[in-house]
Design a protein around this motif. Sequence first.
Motif, PDB file in Angstrom:
ATOM      1  N   LEU A   5       0.845  -1.129   0.163  1.00  0.00           N
ATOM      2  CA  LEU A   5      -0.093  -0.020  -0.093  1.00  0.00           C
ATOM      3  C   LEU A   5       0.851   1.014   0.052  1.00  0.00           C
ATOM      4  O   LEU A   5       0.336   2.361   0.032  1.00  0.00           O
ATOM      5  N   ALA A   6       2.261   1.096   0.015  1.00  0.00           N
ATOM      6  CA  ALA A   6       3.230   2.320   0.049  1.00  0.00           C
ATOM      7  C   ALA A   6       2.838   3.045   1.337  1.00  0.00           C
ATOM      8  O   ALA A   6       2.915   4.506   1.359  1.00  0.00           O
ATOM      9  N   VAL A   7       2.546   2.648   2.346  1.00  0.00           N
ATOM     10  CA  VAL A   7       2.499   3.234   3.712  1.00  0.00           C
ATOM     11  C   VAL A   7       3.792   3.739   3.911  1.00  0.00           C
ATOM     12  O   VAL A   7       4.736   2.993   4.146  1.00  0.00           O
ATOM     13  N   THR A   8       3.896   5.123   4.396  1.00  0.00           N
ATOM     14  CA  THR A   8       5.089   5.589   5.025  1.00  0.00           C
ATOM     15  C   THR A   8       5.372   5.686   6.375  1.00  0.00           C
ATOM     16  O   THR A   8       4.243   5.671   7.064  1.00  0.00           O
ATOM     17  N   SER A   9       6.467   5.782   6.940  1.00  0.00           N
ATOM     18  CA  SER A   9       6.671   5.834   8.177  1.00  0.00           C
ATOM     19  C   SER A   9       7.396   7.047   8.568  1.00  0.00           C
ATOM     20  O   SER A   9       8.482   7.539   7.892  1.00  0.00           O
ATOM     21  N   PHE A  10       7.352   7.657   9.675  1.00  0.00           N
ATOM     22  CA  PHE A  10       8.031   8.965  10.022  1.00  0.00           C
ATOM     23  C   PHE A  10       8.119   9.023  11.327  1.00  0.00           C
ATOM     24  O   PHE A  10       7.434   8.525  12.118  1.00  0.00           O
ATOM     25  N   LYS A  11       8.987   9.802  12.058  1.00  0.00           N
ATOM     26  CA  LYS A  11       9.291   9.907  13.416  1.00  0.00           C
ATOM     27  C   LYS A  11       8.968  11.290  13.839  1.00  0.00           C
ATOM     28  O   LYS A  11       9.366  12.182  13.494  1.00  0.00           O
ATOM     29  N   VAL A  12       8.305  11.227  15.128  1.00  0.00           N
ATOM     30  CA  VAL A  12       8.111  12.275  15.853  1.00  0.00           C
ATOM     31  C   VAL A  12       8.457  12.348  17.205  1.00  0.00           C
ATOM     32  O   VAL A  12       7.957  11.450  18.024  1.00  0.00           O
ATOM     33  N   GLY A  13       9.683  12.892  17.554  1.00  0.00           N
ATOM     34  CA  GLY A  13      10.131  12.717  18.973  1.00  0.00           C
ATOM     35  C   GLY A  13      10.823  11.233  19.078  1.00  0.00           C
ATOM     36  O   GLY A  13      11.743  10.924  18.144  1.00  0.00           O
ATOM     37  N   GLU A  14      10.293  10.776  19.805  1.00  0.00           N
ATOM     38  CA  GLU A  14      10.984   9.306  20.009  1.00  0.00           C
ATOM     39  C   GLU A  14       9.616   8.124  19.472  1.00  0.00           C
ATOM     40  O   GLU A  14      10.034   6.998  19.601  1.00  0.00           O
ATOM     41  N   SER A  15       8.747   8.726  18.940  1.00  0.00           N
ATOM     42  CA  SER A  15       7.850   7.832  18.456  1.00  0.00           C
ATOM     43  C   SER A  15       7.730   7.664  16.718  1.00  0.00           C
ATOM     44  O   SER A  15       7.841   9.090  16.324  1.00  0.00           O
ATOM     45  N   TRP A  16       7.350   6.648  16.244  1.00  0.00           N
ATOM     46  CA  TRP A  16       7.218   6.409  14.931  1.00  0.00           C
ATOM     47  C   TRP A  16       5.732   6.537  14.580  1.00  0.00           C
ATOM     48  O   TRP A  16       4.908   5.964  15.557  1.00  0.00           O
ATOM     49  N   TYR A  17       5.389   6.921  13.440  1.00  0.00           N
ATOM     50  CA  TYR A  17       3.872   6.960  12.911  1.00  0.00           C
ATOM     51  C   TYR A  17       4.155   6.371  11.551  1.00  0.00           C
ATOM     52  O   TYR A  17       4.966   6.673  10.792  1.00  0.00           O
ATOM     53  N   TRP A  18       2.775   6.020  11.229  1.00  0.00           N
ATOM     54  CA  TRP A  18       2.509   5.516   9.827  1.00  0.00           C
ATOM     55  C   TRP A  18       1.348   6.445   9.300  1.00  0.00           C
ATOM     56  O   TRP A  18       0.354   6.834   9.761  1.00  0.00           O
ATOM     57  N   LYS A  19       1.616   6.477   7.947  1.00  0.00           N
ATOM     58  CA  LYS A  19       0.467   7.203   7.098  1.00  0.00           C
ATOM     59  C   LYS A  19       0.372   6.775   5.696  1.00  0.00           C
ATOM     60  O   LYS A  19       1.248   6.195   5.204  1.00  0.00           O
ATOM     61  N   LEU A  20      -0.923   6.833   5.171  1.00  0.00           N
ATOM     62  CA  LEU A  20      -0.990   6.240   3.890  1.00  0.00           C
ATOM     63  C   LEU A  20      -0.506   7.408   2.855  1.00  0.00           C
ATOM     64  O   LEU A  20      -0.465   8.432   3.123  1.00  0.00           O
ATOM     65  N   SER A  21       0.201   7.069   1.814  1.00  0.00           N
ATOM     66  CA  SER A  21       0.898   8.161   0.893  1.00  0.00           C
ATOM     67  C   SER A  21      -0.294   8.861   0.014  1.00  0.00           C
ATOM     68  O   SER A  21      -1.532   8.221   0.127  1.00  0.00           O
TER      69      SER A  21
END
Length: 293
Positions: A276-292
């Motif tokens: 699904l080409a879901v992307t990951s990114f980091k905010v502070g010490e936590s990782w988040y996922w979102k749809l492209s």
Amino acid sequence: IPFGKITIIQGDPGEGKTTLGLRLAAACSNGTGFPGMEEREPISVIYQTAEDGLADTIKPRLEAVNADCSHILVIDESKEELSMNDERIEEAIKQTNAKLVILDPIQAYLGANVDMHRANEMRPVMSHLGRIAENYGCAVVLIGHLNKSAGQKCAYRGLGSIDIPAVARSMLIVGKMKNEPTKRVMSHAKSSLAPTGQSLMFEINESSALEWRGAIDITADQFLEDGGTSISKLETAKDFLLDILADGEKSQKEILGAAAEMDFSKRTLDEAKKALAVTSFKVGESWYWKLSE
């Protein structure tokens, strides 16, 4: 399914092999309607079956998928049964200019004195049929059953001697999806002359007609191993990610927790994420996922 060569279609009883063979014959008889086959002039087909009646079963099933039955021919077996060594096969191809011969099932056309489990008896039979196919540029399709040796590679799952798939230039596996038994898969197990074809899904409707459902990402060996279970889990995992991320980004911790409750393995979830080409990114010490986008 190459012209001039032998192709084998294998599967367990009742999995849709004959329906697939009939659909192939119909497509060649009218020039359309089989995935991967360019529209072309109709060709003559010789269709031999030892398991169903021609008038009350085979012809109605062909007509149900718009076959041009004037291009589908049968060698008369009323007085003498046909075998692969029978000279009538070559005569029929020569007389009709047939470009496709289907024998269903293979064990019915071996001949009375041939043991399909003995390599020294099968080798000359298969070689003879292969020469006929090559001499006339005719595709020969043999339909057969799988053996009970679960866990083995495709080449060793067919009934009889290994010489049977060895002579074939192409081999297709047909079977039901384990978790969705109304769906079948046709998967390319061997391809000596071209890149391996993509696996295709189909269903058989109430009229015994085949309806294509598109491509599916699974190999023949994977399908024989788990009956498509892994693919069903992957599709469910993709739906899960689409749902949980529909309103925007979510923390990886929240997603993994929900996935664990759904009994998704990390591997399956990673495959769904990639598909699904879901992307990951980091905010502070936590990782988040979102749809492209």
